[in-house]
Write a protein that holds these residues in place. Structure first.
Motif, PDB file in Angstrom:
ATOM      1  N   VAL A 159       0.840  -1.204   0.000  1.00  0.00           N
ATOM      2  CA  VAL A 159       0.000   0.000   0.000  1.00  0.00           C
ATOM      3  C   VAL A 159       0.874   1.252   0.000  1.00  0.00           C
ATOM      4  O   VAL A 159       0.618   2.209  -0.744  1.00  0.00           O
ATOM      5  N   LEU A 160       1.925   1.255   0.817  1.00  0.00           N
ATOM      6  CA  LEU A 160       2.860   2.384   0.804  1.00  0.00           C
ATOM      7  C   LEU A 160       3.450   2.586  -0.587  1.00  0.00           C
ATOM      8  O   LEU A 160       3.525   3.711  -1.097  1.00  0.00           O
ATOM      9  N   ALA A 161       3.866   1.489  -1.202  1.00  0.00           N
ATOM     10  CA  ALA A 161       4.469   1.568  -2.539  1.00  0.00           C
ATOM     11  C   ALA A 161       3.463   2.082  -3.560  1.00  0.00           C
ATOM     12  O   ALA A 161       3.813   2.852  -4.463  1.00  0.00           O
ATOM     13  N   ALA A 162       2.204   1.660  -3.430  1.00  0.00           N
ATOM     14  CA  ALA A 162       1.171   2.087  -4.380  1.00  0.00           C
ATOM     15  C   ALA A 162       0.921   3.588  -4.276  1.00  0.00           C
ATOM     16  O   ALA A 162       0.816   4.283  -5.289  1.00  0.00           O
ATOM     17  N   ILE A 163       0.834   4.092  -3.050  1.00  0.00           N
ATOM     18  CA  ILE A 163       0.634   5.530  -2.868  1.00  0.00           C
ATOM     19  C   ILE A 163       1.835   6.294  -3.420  1.00  0.00           C
ATOM     20  O   ILE A 163       1.685   7.287  -4.146  1.00  0.00           O
ATOM     21  N   ALA A 164       3.034   5.833  -3.075  1.00  0.00           N
ATOM     22  CA  ALA A 164       4.246   6.505  -3.534  1.00  0.00           C
ATOM     23  C   ALA A 164       4.324   6.539  -5.048  1.00  0.00           C
ATOM     24  O   ALA A 164       4.728   7.546  -5.643  1.00  0.00           O
ATOM     25  N   GLN A 165       3.925   5.456  -5.692  1.00  0.00           N
ATOM     26  CA  GLN A 165       3.986   5.403  -7.147  1.00  0.00           C
ATOM     27  C   GLN A 165       2.994   6.361  -7.783  1.00  0.00           C
ATOM     28  O   GLN A 165       3.291   7.023  -8.781  1.00  0.00           O
ATOM     29  N   GLN A 166       1.796   6.451  -7.210  1.00  0.00           N
ATOM     30  CA  GLN A 166       0.774   7.336  -7.766  1.00  0.00           C
ATOM     31  C   GLN A 166       1.221   8.790  -7.740  1.00  0.00           C
ATOM     32  O   GLN A 166       0.993   9.538  -8.689  1.00  0.00           O
ATOM     33  N   VAL A 167       1.862   9.218  -6.637  1.00  0.00           N
ATOM     34  CA  VAL A 167       2.216  10.636  -6.501  1.00  0.00           C
ATOM     35  C   VAL A 167       3.556  10.972  -7.144  1.00  0.00           C
ATOM     36  O   VAL A 167       4.107  12.045  -6.898  1.00  0.00           O
ATOM     37  N   LYS A 168       4.080  10.072  -7.964  1.00  0.00           N
ATOM     38  CA  LYS A 168       5.243  10.398  -8.777  1.00  0.00           C
ATOM     39  C   LYS A 168       4.839  11.079 -10.081  1.00  0.00           C
ATOM     40  O   LYS A 168       5.698  11.508 -10.854  1.00  0.00           O
ATOM     41  N   ASP A 169       3.528  11.162 -10.318  1.00  0.00           N
ATOM     42  CA  ASP A 169       3.016  11.795 -11.535  1.00  0.00           C
ATOM     43  C   ASP A 169       2.904  13.299 -11.286  1.00  0.00           C
ATOM     44  O   ASP A 169       2.030  13.742 -10.535  1.00  0.00           O
ATOM     45  N   PRO A 170       3.765  14.123 -11.887  1.00  0.00           N
ATOM     46  CA  PRO A 170       3.727  15.569 -11.622  1.00  0.00           C
ATOM     47  C   PRO A 170       2.386  16.207 -11.946  1.00  0.00           C
ATOM     48  O   PRO A 170       1.940  17.111 -11.235  1.00  0.00           O
ATOM     49  N   SER A 171       1.736  15.764 -13.017  1.00  0.00           N
ATOM     50  CA  SER A 171       0.455  16.368 -13.399  1.00  0.00           C
ATOM     51  C   SER A 171      -0.623  16.080 -12.361  1.00  0.00           C
ATOM     52  O   SER A 171      -1.458  16.950 -12.059  1.00  0.00           O
ATOM     53  N   LEU A 172      -0.623  14.853 -11.790  1.00  0.00           N
ATOM     54  CA  LEU A 172      -1.600  14.531 -10.755  1.00  0.00           C
ATOM     55  C   LEU A 172      -1.346  15.357  -9.501  1.00  0.00           C
ATOM     56  O   LEU A 172      -2.278  15.932  -8.917  1.00  0.00           O
ATOM     57  N   VAL A 173      -0.079  15.455  -9.091  1.00  0.00           N
ATOM     58  CA  VAL A 173       0.254  16.236  -7.897  1.00  0.00           C
ATOM     59  C   VAL A 173      -0.141  17.700  -8.080  1.00  0.00           C
ATOM     60  O   VAL A 173      -0.737  18.325  -7.189  1.00  0.00           O
ATOM     61  N   GLU A 174       0.144  18.247  -9.249  1.00  0.00           N
ATOM     62  CA  GLU A 174      -0.205  19.648  -9.512  1.00  0.00           C
ATOM     63  C   GLU A 174      -1.712  19.864  -9.450  1.00  0.00           C
ATOM     64  O   GLU A 174      -2.193  20.855  -8.889  1.00  0.00           O
ATOM     65  N   SER A 175      -2.474  18.916 -10.002  1.00  0.00           N
ATOM     66  CA  SER A 175      -3.929  19.056  -9.975  1.00  0.00           C
ATOM     67  C   SER A 175      -4.479  18.980  -8.557  1.00  0.00           C
ATOM     68  O   SER A 175      -5.450  19.661  -8.216  1.00  0.00           O
ATOM     69  N   LEU A 176      -3.848  18.168  -7.701  1.00  0.00           N
ATOM     70  CA  LEU A 176      -4.297  18.053  -6.313  1.00  0.00           C
ATOM     71  C   LEU A 176      -3.969  19.324  -5.528  1.00  0.00           C
ATOM     72  O   LEU A 176      -4.806  19.837  -4.777  1.00  0.00           O
ATOM     73  N   VAL A 177      -2.760  19.837  -5.706  1.00  0.00           N
ATOM     74  CA  VAL A 177      -2.352  21.040  -4.977  1.00  0.00           C
ATOM     75  C   VAL A 177      -3.211  22.239  -5.377  1.00  0.00           C
ATOM     76  O   VAL A 177      -3.553  23.088  -4.543  1.00  0.00           O
ATOM     77  N   ASN A 178      -3.593  22.297  -6.650  1.00  0.00           N
ATOM     78  CA  ASN A 178      -4.337  23.447  -7.159  1.00  0.00           C
ATOM     79  C   ASN A 178      -5.849  23.255  -7.135  1.00  0.00           C
ATOM     80  O   ASN A 178      -6.581  24.090  -7.695  1.00  0.00           O
ATOM     81  N   ALA A 179      -6.329  22.186  -6.519  1.00  0.00           N
ATOM     82  CA  ALA A 179      -7.781  21.994  -6.411  1.00  0.00           C
ATOM     83  C   ALA A 179      -8.399  23.193  -5.697  1.00  0.00           C
ATOM     84  O   ALA A 179      -7.863  23.658  -4.682  1.00  0.00           O
ATOM     85  N   PRO A 180      -9.520  23.713  -6.188  1.00  0.00           N
ATOM     86  CA  PRO A 180     -10.086  24.940  -5.606  1.00  0.00           C
ATOM     87  C   PRO A 180     -10.551  24.792  -4.163  1.00  0.00           C
ATOM     88  O   PRO A 180     -10.522  25.749  -3.398  1.00  0.00           O
ATOM     89  N   ASP A 181     -11.001  23.615  -3.776  1.00  0.00           N
ATOM     90  CA  ASP A 181     -11.457  23.400  -2.399  1.00  0.00           C
ATOM     91  C   ASP A 181     -11.310  21.925  -2.038  1.00  0.00           C
ATOM     92  O   ASP A 181     -10.884  21.108  -2.866  1.00  0.00           O
ATOM     93  N   ALA A 182     -11.665  21.595  -0.788  1.00  0.00           N
ATOM     94  CA  ALA A 182     -11.486  20.221  -0.317  1.00  0.00           C
ATOM     95  C   ALA A 182     -12.385  19.238  -1.055  1.00  0.00           C
ATOM     96  O   ALA A 182     -12.022  18.074  -1.247  1.00  0.00           O
ATOM     97  N   GLU A 183     -13.569  19.696  -1.478  1.00  0.00           N
ATOM     98  CA  GLU A 183     -14.467  18.819  -2.228  1.00  0.00           C
ATOM     99  C   GLU A 183     -13.831  18.423  -3.556  1.00  0.00           C
ATOM    100  O   GLU A 183     -13.843  17.250  -3.950  1.00  0.00           O
ATOM    101  N   ALA A 184     -13.292  19.403  -4.248  1.00  0.00           N
ATOM    102  CA  ALA A 184     -12.634  19.114  -5.525  1.00  0.00           C
ATOM    103  C   ALA A 184     -11.393  18.261  -5.317  1.00  0.00           C
ATOM    104  O   ALA A 184     -11.092  17.372  -6.127  1.00  0.00           O
TER     105      ALA A 184
END
Length: 447
Positions: free
Chosen positions: A115-140
């Motif tokens: 599970v740790l490895a799966a989470i770590a692998q998912q957040v190696k995607d820069p585009s996904l991380v950027e979309s999460l950081v820039n989400a307008p609110d907690a719902e998004a």
């Protein structure tokens, strides 16, 4: 398990703290409110203690603090987002943490490292991380997390008429050529393959970079194999994925497999290939698939070593090519045939912390890859040593011209001990596996 199953909206917050300890306190406040058996003080102490042993910073502004405790639930995951950024000792001076995934795992959770490895692998995607950081609110942010961590789910539009037609043709080819199964290269699609779209009477194997095991009701593949590839070439993961399937017992040397895929991220199947495994791996034939993998080596350990080696082959270290050698299995015999070139950097650490299956070992292994000598890894994944000089010899196998002492040592130790050795070439970037002195290239040479 599917990661989105442990993502709860009430445990996703915007952080106010500017340091890691304060952020963890905020995350613990929303984690323990419904679980009276969890004590925030002891949890915070455990999280900070692990942080002092090995940093949980993953890069790209993401940290993954984690701890194991005695509790009824398998996992509690809390996620915090900081727009201004949080100070973290494991980050560079000018870096700030913007996303914290805090994982609390029960002592009986057997797939903890996975599970740790799966989470770590998912957040190696820069585009996904950027979309999460820039989400307008907690719902998004919650919606994007569920979508990004949804494993094999994908947008329905990606499964167009041509792809369905190609898969039906793959079934016809498989039947006409007496294939025992179909391999689907899932990285052809951004986001994966929607459940139910590729059901077949044939044994179907999914090959992907970021596999998360789906729930039983959504399972459409006989087996899912995670093989990293940094090439956009069609079917770039073919040889490595078949090797993994062999070690898992999913296929045998006598099988014939139909493979379907396309250019990575193109969302379009465009290639069908029929592979006769006996011809593809004829140099390794011994009459027994089980003999391909040493009896003390777990398949997931070999897969993980191949993944780390592939990353090193492409990324190098600090912009420079890196060559290194991994020896996996039969550690007792291997240690008699090696001697340390440097003080062992892994000595004295807990086995869980120096296990190659632990995602936080990636950076540690990569950092020590520049040391001359080999990594010695137990069959269960525990790294016993780095910087070990191999003192085995092999006069019965002739290596192709152009290969140096590292490849010769890998071939020799694979003959002298019941182990597998994996080499990353510093000059070509090719990853090569050796078993009983036989050489099997797993990736193409760097051009």
């Amino acid at each position: 398990m599917r990661l989105e199953k442990i993502i709860a909206r009430n445990r996703i917050i915007d952080l106010r703290a500017l340091d890691l300890e304060g952020a963890l306190k905020e995350l613990l406040d929303v984690s323990v409110e419904k679980f009276p058996d969890l004590k925030p003080e002891s949890l915070l102490k455990g999280l900070l203690a692990r942080e002092s042993t090995m940093t949980t910073y993953l890069g790209l502004g993401v940290a993954l603090p984690h701890v194991r405790v005695k509790m009824a639930r398998r996992y509690v995951l809390a996620i915090g987002r900081s727009r201004v950024g949080i100070r973290h000792d494991g980050a560079l001076a000018d870096e700030r943490v913007h996303l914290i995934f805090m994982l609390i795992a029960g002592e009986n959770a057997r797939d903890y490292l996975q599970v740790l490895a799966a989470i770590a692998q998912q957040v190696k995607d820069p585009s996904l991380v950027e979309s999460l950081v820039n989400a307008p609110d907690a719902e998004a942010l919650h919606e994007r997390l569920v979508g990004g961590f949804g494993g094999l789910r994908a947008v329905q539009a990606q499964q167009n008429r041509v792809n369905r037609l190609m898969f039906r043709e793959a079934e016809r080819v498989a039947e006409g050529t007496d294939c025992s199964g179909i391999i689907v290269f899932g990285d052809t699609f951004i986001g994966g393959i929607q459940p139910g779209t590729l059901r077949s009477k044939f044994k179907t194997i999914l090959v992907t970079r970021t596999a998360i095991e789906p729930t039983e009701e959504e399972k459409q593949f006989t087996e899912t194999i995670q093989v990293r590839s940094f090439s956009n070439q069609r079917l770039a993961q073919l040889r490595s994925s078949i090797l993994v399937a062999l070690t898992r017992g999913v296929v045998t040397f006598t099988d014939r497999i139909c493979c379907i895929g396309g250019i990575t991220g193109s969302n379009q199947f465009d290639t069908l290939v029929v592979v006769d495994i006996e011809r593809e791996f004829q140099t390794l034939l011994t009459g027994s698939t089980a003999d391909l993998l040493p009896e003390d080596v777990k398949p997931e350990v070999l897969e993980r070593v191949i993944a780390v080696a592939t990353e090193l082959a492409v990324e190098g270290r600090e912009g420079r090519p890196v060559g290194c050698l991994f020896v996996v299995g039969d550690t007792e015999k291997v240690e008699k045939l090696t001697k340390p070139l440097v003080l062992n950097p892994f000595f004295g650490y807990k086995e869980e912390d120096r296990n190659i299956l632990n995602p936080f070992m990636d950076e540690t292994v990569k950092e020590f890859s520049s040391i001359d000598g080999s990594f010695v890894i137990r069959g269960d994944g525990v790294v016993e040593a780095a910087g070990s000089l191999i003192q085995a010899t092999d006069s019965s196998h002739v290596l192709p011209s152009g290969l140096g002492s590292r490849h010769a040592a890998a071939a020799a130790i694979s003959v002298a001990a019941n182990c597998i050795s994996i080499v990353v070439s510093s000059s070509t970037g090719q990853v090569t596996l050796f078993r009983r002195g036989v050489m099997v290239p797993l990736t193409e040479k760097r051009r």
